[in-house]
Design a protein around this motif. Structure first.
Motif, mmCIF file in Angstrom:
data_model
loop_
_atom_site.group_PDB
_atom_site.id
_atom_site.type_symbol
_atom_site.label_atom_id
_atom_site.label_comp_id
_atom_site.label_asym_id
_atom_site.label_seq_id
_atom_site.Cartn_x
_atom_site.Cartn_y
_atom_site.Cartn_z
ATOM 1 N N MET A 144 47.734 41.178 43.298
ATOM 2 C CA MET A 144 46.721 41.668 42.355
ATOM 3 C C MET A 144 45.877 40.519 41.819
ATOM 4 O O MET A 144 44.648 40.628 41.730
ATOM 5 C CB MET A 144 47.395 42.422 41.205
ATOM 6 N N LEU A 145 46.525 39.412 41.470
ATOM 7 C CA LEU A 145 45.795 38.257 40.940
ATOM 8 C C LEU A 145 44.849 37.663 41.989
ATOM 9 O O LEU A 145 43.785 37.164 41.649
ATOM 10 C CB LEU A 145 46.776 37.192 40.451
ATOM 11 N N LEU A 153 44.718 47.528 43.762
ATOM 12 C CA LEU A 153 45.010 47.336 42.341
ATOM 13 C C LEU A 153 44.649 45.918 41.926
ATOM 14 O O LEU A 153 44.782 44.976 42.711
ATOM 15 C CB LEU A 153 46.481 47.632 42.059
ATOM 16 N N THR A 154 44.206 45.762 40.680
ATOM 17 C CA THR A 154 43.779 44.460 40.189
ATOM 18 C C THR A 154 44.435 44.139 38.851
ATOM 19 O O THR A 154 45.024 45.003 38.198
ATOM 20 C CB THR A 154 42.246 44.412 40.017
ATOM 21 N N ALA A 155 44.284 42.873 38.462
ATOM 22 C CA ALA A 155 44.799 42.367 37.190
ATOM 23 C C ALA A 155 43.608 41.837 36.387
ATOM 24 O O ALA A 155 42.521 41.643 36.938
ATOM 25 C CB ALA A 155 45.805 41.253 37.451
ATOM 26 N N PRO A 156 43.799 41.589 35.101
ATOM 27 C CA PRO A 156 42.710 41.025 34.291
ATOM 28 C C PRO A 156 42.219 39.685 34.860
ATOM 29 O O PRO A 156 42.975 38.953 35.506
ATOM 30 C CB PRO A 156 43.348 40.836 32.919
ATOM 31 N N HIS A 163 45.935 37.607 32.168
ATOM 32 C CA HIS A 163 45.878 36.964 33.483
ATOM 33 C C HIS A 163 46.864 35.799 33.540
ATOM 34 O O HIS A 163 47.603 35.637 34.514
ATOM 35 C CB HIS A 163 44.449 36.485 33.761
ATOM 36 N N HIS A 164 46.862 34.992 32.497
ATOM 37 C CA HIS A 164 47.693 33.786 32.479
ATOM 38 C C HIS A 164 49.175 34.110 32.295
ATOM 39 O O HIS A 164 50.037 33.403 32.819
ATOM 40 C CB HIS A 164 47.163 32.819 31.431
ATOM 41 N N ILE A 165 49.465 35.159 31.565
ATOM 42 C CA ILE A 165 50.857 35.606 31.444
ATOM 43 C C ILE A 165 51.351 36.073 32.813
ATOM 44 O O ILE A 165 52.451 35.704 33.249
ATOM 45 C CB ILE A 165 50.983 36.726 30.393
#
Length: 176
Positions: A144-145, A153-156, A163-165
Motif C-alpha cells: 500500500m505504501l 488499496l492505498t495508505a496516507p 504514513h510514518h507510523i
C-alpha cells in the motif's frame, strides 16, 4: 467579505496575527493569545504480523489509515488509545507505546502517534465512525505504501503521521 474580527478575551480589543499565525497580539493591553490546540491520538493496533486499519467514507477511494480520535479532558494518551480502539473497532488494547507526533491544522490538533498491542482480533466496527476496518499483513501495508497493492488499496501520503507510523511497522518491525 472581510474576515471576522478576532477579539481578545482580556479586554475585548481586536487582535493581530503574529509569529506566522501561532500567536495573536493585542495592541490595546499587550496580552498575547495562543490559539487552542486539541490533542488527538492516532494509533496502529498490532497483533503479531498484522495491523488494524480503517477507512472513513470521506477518504479517497481505497485508502485505509490508522484509527484516531480526540483525547477527552482528564484522559491519558494511553487510555484514549484504548477507548478509541474499543469504540471504533471493538478491539481490546494492552500496551501502548508513543512513536511520534505531528501538528495537524485540521482543526488545530496535535496528533500523538502510538503503537497499540491488540489483545484480540474480532472486529466490531462502529459504522458511524468507520466505513470499514480490517486486518492487514505487514506485506500488504508495504504494498500500500509503495502504491502496489493488488487490490489498488492505498495508505496516507508522507505528509501525514499515519504514513510514518505504517512505514515504521513495515520497515522496522515496530509493534509488540
Amino acid at each position: 467579505m472581510a474576515p471576522p474580527a478576532r477579539l481578545l478575551p482580556n479586554c475585548g480589543a481586536r487582535t493581530a496575527s503574529a509569529s506566522g499565525g501561532w500567536r495573536r497580539d493585542c495592541a490595546a493591553c499587550g496580552a498575547q493569545h495562543f490559539p487552542r490546540t486539541d490533542p488527538v491520538v492516532i494509533m496502529l493496533s498490532v497483533r503479531g504480523e498484522r495491523c488494524l486499519l480503517g477507512r472513513q467514507a470521506r477518504f479517497a477511494p481505497g485508502m485505509y489509515s490508522c484509527l484516531a480520535g480526540f483525547v477527552e479532558p482528564g484522559e491519558t494518551v494511553e487510555d484514549a488509545v484504548r477507548r478509541e480502539t474499543m469504540e471504533e473497532a471493538g478491539i481490546r488494547t494492552g500496551r501502548v507505546r508513543y512513536l511520534a507526533s505531528q501538528p495537524w491544522p485540521f482543526p488545530s490538533s496535535l496528533m500523538i502517534g502510538c503503537l497499540a498491542e491488540a489483545l484480540d482480533e474480532d472486529l466490531v466496527v462502529d459504522a458511524i465512525e468507520l466505513e470499514h476496518a480490517r486486518w492487514f499483513t505487514r506485506a500488504e501495508v508495504g504494498a500500500m505504501l509503495r502504491g502496489e497493492h493488488p487490490d489498488g488499496l492505498t495508505a496516507p501520503l508522507p505528509f501525514a503521521i499515519a504514513h510514518h507510523i505504517l512505514k515504521a511497522f513495515v520497515e522496522e518491525g515496530e509493534g509488540f
